[in-house]
Design a protein around this motif. Structure first.
Motif, PDB file in Angstrom:
ATOM      1  N   ALA A  99     -36.472  34.523  27.664  1.00  0.00           N
ATOM      2  CA  ALA A  99     -35.628  33.356  27.927  1.00  0.00           C
ATOM      3  C   ALA A  99     -35.172  32.723  26.614  1.00  0.00           C
ATOM      4  O   ALA A  99     -33.991  32.404  26.443  1.00  0.00           O
ATOM      5  CB  ALA A  99     -36.386  32.338  28.777  1.00  0.00           C
ATOM      6  N   GLY A 100     -36.105  32.553  25.687  1.00  0.00           N
ATOM      7  CA  GLY A 100     -35.751  31.973  24.392  1.00  0.00           C
ATOM      8  C   GLY A 100     -34.798  32.841  23.601  1.00  0.00           C
ATOM      9  O   GLY A 100     -33.818  32.354  23.021  1.00  0.00           O
ATOM     10  N   LEU A 101     -35.061  34.144  23.577  1.00  0.00           N
ATOM     11  CA  LEU A 101     -34.200  35.066  22.831  1.00  0.00           C
ATOM     12  C   LEU A 101     -32.802  35.151  23.436  1.00  0.00           C
ATOM     13  O   LEU A 101     -31.793  35.152  22.722  1.00  0.00           O
ATOM     14  CB  LEU A 101     -34.836  36.453  22.789  1.00  0.00           C
ATOM     15  CG  LEU A 101     -36.068  36.599  21.886  1.00  0.00           C
ATOM     16  CD1 LEU A 101     -36.731  37.958  22.104  1.00  0.00           C
ATOM     17  CD2 LEU A 101     -35.696  36.424  20.420  1.00  0.00           C
ATOM     18  N   ASN A 102     -32.715  35.228  24.759  1.00  0.00           N
ATOM     19  CA  ASN A 102     -31.408  35.313  25.414  1.00  0.00           C
ATOM     20  C   ASN A 102     -30.601  34.034  25.221  1.00  0.00           C
ATOM     21  O   ASN A 102     -29.381  34.078  25.019  1.00  0.00           O
ATOM     22  CB  ASN A 102     -31.579  35.604  26.907  1.00  0.00           C
ATOM     23  CG  ASN A 102     -31.922  37.051  27.174  1.00  0.00           C
ATOM     24  OD1 ASN A 102     -31.537  37.941  26.421  1.00  0.00           O
ATOM     25  ND2 ASN A 102     -32.636  37.312  28.245  1.00  0.00           N
ATOM     26  N   LEU A 103     -31.288  32.898  25.277  1.00  0.00           N
ATOM     27  CA  LEU A 103     -30.584  31.632  25.068  1.00  0.00           C
ATOM     28  C   LEU A 103     -30.055  31.540  23.641  1.00  0.00           C
ATOM     29  O   LEU A 103     -28.905  31.149  23.410  1.00  0.00           O
ATOM     30  CB  LEU A 103     -31.521  30.464  25.359  1.00  0.00           C
ATOM     31  CG  LEU A 103     -30.930  29.067  25.151  1.00  0.00           C
ATOM     32  CD1 LEU A 103     -29.714  28.860  26.049  1.00  0.00           C
ATOM     33  CD2 LEU A 103     -31.985  28.001  25.405  1.00  0.00           C
ATOM     34  N   ALA A 104     -30.891  31.918  22.672  1.00  0.00           N
ATOM     35  CA  ALA A 104     -30.455  31.894  21.270  1.00  0.00           C
ATOM     36  C   ALA A 104     -29.284  32.847  21.043  1.00  0.00           C
ATOM     37  O   ALA A 104     -28.316  32.511  20.341  1.00  0.00           O
ATOM     38  CB  ALA A 104     -31.628  32.260  20.361  1.00  0.00           C
ATOM     39  N   SER A 105     -29.346  34.034  21.652  1.00  0.00           N
ATOM     40  CA  SER A 105     -28.260  35.014  21.494  1.00  0.00           C
ATOM     41  C   SER A 105     -26.955  34.505  22.088  1.00  0.00           C
ATOM     42  O   SER A 105     -25.887  34.636  21.484  1.00  0.00           O
ATOM     43  CB  SER A 105     -28.661  36.338  22.154  1.00  0.00           C
ATOM     44  OG  SER A 105     -29.818  36.880  21.551  1.00  0.00           O
ATOM     45  N   ALA A 106     -27.033  33.920  23.282  1.00  0.00           N
ATOM     46  CA  ALA A 106     -25.821  33.406  23.930  1.00  0.00           C
ATOM     47  C   ALA A 106     -25.202  32.267  23.137  1.00  0.00           C
ATOM     48  O   ALA A 106     -23.978  32.099  23.113  1.00  0.00           O
ATOM     49  CB  ALA A 106     -26.158  32.947  25.355  1.00  0.00           C
ATOM     50  N   THR A 107     -26.048  31.482  22.464  1.00  0.00           N
ATOM     51  CA  THR A 107     -25.546  30.341  21.687  1.00  0.00           C
ATOM     52  C   THR A 107     -24.969  30.782  20.348  1.00  0.00           C
ATOM     53  O   THR A 107     -23.904  30.310  19.925  1.00  0.00           O
ATOM     54  CB  THR A 107     -26.678  29.327  21.450  1.00  0.00           C
ATOM     55  OG1 THR A 107     -27.260  28.960  22.713  1.00  0.00           O
ATOM     56  CG2 THR A 107     -26.145  28.081  20.765  1.00  0.00           C
ATOM     57  N   LEU A 108     -25.656  31.707  19.687  1.00  0.00           N
ATOM     58  CA  LEU A 108     -25.238  32.125  18.348  1.00  0.00           C
ATOM     59  C   LEU A 108     -24.135  33.174  18.369  1.00  0.00           C
ATOM     60  O   LEU A 108     -23.385  33.308  17.402  1.00  0.00           O
ATOM     61  CB  LEU A 108     -26.447  32.678  17.583  1.00  0.00           C
ATOM     62  CG  LEU A 108     -27.555  31.671  17.274  1.00  0.00           C
ATOM     63  CD1 LEU A 108     -28.759  32.383  16.684  1.00  0.00           C
ATOM     64  CD2 LEU A 108     -27.053  30.586  16.329  1.00  0.00           C
ATOM     65  N   LEU A 109     -24.030  33.936  19.471  1.00  0.00           N
ATOM     66  CA  LEU A 109     -23.029  35.005  19.569  1.00  0.00           C
ATOM     67  C   LEU A 109     -22.132  34.765  20.781  1.00  0.00           C
ATOM     68  O   LEU A 109     -22.206  35.488  21.793  1.00  0.00           O
ATOM     69  CB  LEU A 109     -23.732  36.373  19.691  1.00  0.00           C
ATOM     70  CG  LEU A 109     -24.678  36.741  18.540  1.00  0.00           C
ATOM     71  CD1 LEU A 109     -25.485  37.983  18.895  1.00  0.00           C
ATOM     72  CD2 LEU A 109     -23.888  36.968  17.257  1.00  0.00           C
ATOM     73  N   PRO A 110     -21.307  33.745  20.733  1.00  0.00           N
ATOM     74  CA  PRO A 110     -20.484  33.401  21.898  1.00  0.00           C
ATOM     75  C   PRO A 110     -19.484  34.502  22.234  1.00  0.00           C
ATOM     76  O   PRO A 110     -18.925  35.149  21.348  1.00  0.00           O
ATOM     77  CB  PRO A 110     -19.774  32.116  21.468  1.00  0.00           C
ATOM     78  CG  PRO A 110     -19.756  32.183  19.967  1.00  0.00           C
ATOM     79  CD  PRO A 110     -21.018  32.882  19.573  1.00  0.00           C
TER      80      PRO A 110
END
Length: 266
Positions: A99-110
């Motif tokens: 959950a943390g990794l996917n959220l960070a990825s979605a935020t940093l790599l729009p």
């Protein structure tokens, strides 16, 4: 602001993980309340960010990373809601980490994959069923991996199996098939709603989703039949669960990964 919120949510997920891990490596009782409220705070921030990532602007941005983050949110929400009823301590570190990794990825790599579901509520129903069926069956996959781990521990007489934070093997197996049954019902409704509401379900570029989803439905159907009619258990159950999850993942994310990630990079 979004990056800071994503960082805080990821740190809260990490804090929940760090409260669980010591109890898995020892026989100390894990306190459910601190884990629950820490995860609840992370989920609240996750939901807030998903609203901005998916609903900002015109239409809905259902890019692959946004959908992956949404799926991981659903899985984390469902498992967190069961903390006081089931011993999910073996699964939660994996769930919260993703959950943390996917959220960070979605935020940093729009990314951008804009849809307009407000004008097609029936398609929204289909997508919602698909997300919940996929999330439920991914939880079942985690249960299957836990089942394999417990079976290995028992066969090799490892000390972890007597840990009070780890559920008995038979309980995990029973819960696994209950979850697969729920996921199979949701997947059935997903396929039915797709046939009824999605006009171009078998159009070029989309047909593989339908065929792979039906193949996964068949795998889970055979697994349920084998268990309830022939008493299947053990390694065969684990492999069927993994194959079903792999087919569904290809159906939901395969072409999107090639189009949005590989082609965009190269």
């Amino acid at each position: 602001m979004e990056i800071l919120t994503a960082l805080l949510a990821s740190l809260l997920y990490l804090a929940a993980i760090l409260q669980i891990i010591p109890g898995l490596s020892s026989n100390n009782q894990i306190s459910a309340k601190p884990v629950f409220f820490t995860a609840l705070a992370a989920l609240a921030l996750h939901a807030y960010l998903l609203k901005d990532l998916i609903l900002s602007g015109s239409g809905q941005n259902l890019s692959m990373l946004n959908v992956a983050s949404l799926v991981s949110f659903i899985i984390a929400m469902m498992t967190t809601g069961l903390i006081f009823r089931l011993r999910l301590w073996f699964l939660l570190p994996v769930v919260y980490a993703f959950a943390g990794l996917n959220l960070a990825s979605a935020t940093l790599l729009p990314g951008a994959f804009i849809t307009h579901l407000e004008s097609h509520p029936e398609v929204l129903l289909h997508i919602s069923l698909a997300l919940f069926s996929y999330s439920t069956l991914m939880i079942a996959t985690l249960y299957a991996l836990q089942l394999a781990w417990l079976d290995y521990q028992l066969k090799h007489k490892k000390r972890q199996v007597i840990n009070h934070n780890v559920p008995p093997l038979m309980m995990v197996e029973r819960q696994l098939f209950n979850i697969i049954l729920v996921g199979q019902v949701l997947l059935t409704l997903t396929l039915i709603s797709g046939f009824v509401f999605v006009d171009d379900m078998f159009a070029q570029g989309k047909a593989h989703k339908a065929f792979l989803s039906m193949a996964a439905w068949g795998v889970y159907g055979v697994l349920l039949w084998g268990h309830y009619q022939s008493g299947w258990r053990g390694r065969r159950v684990v492999w069927f669960s993994i194959v079903g999850a792999f087919l569904l993942t290809l159906a939901y994310f395969g072409s999107r990964f090639v189009r949005e990630i590989l082609i965009a990079v190269y």
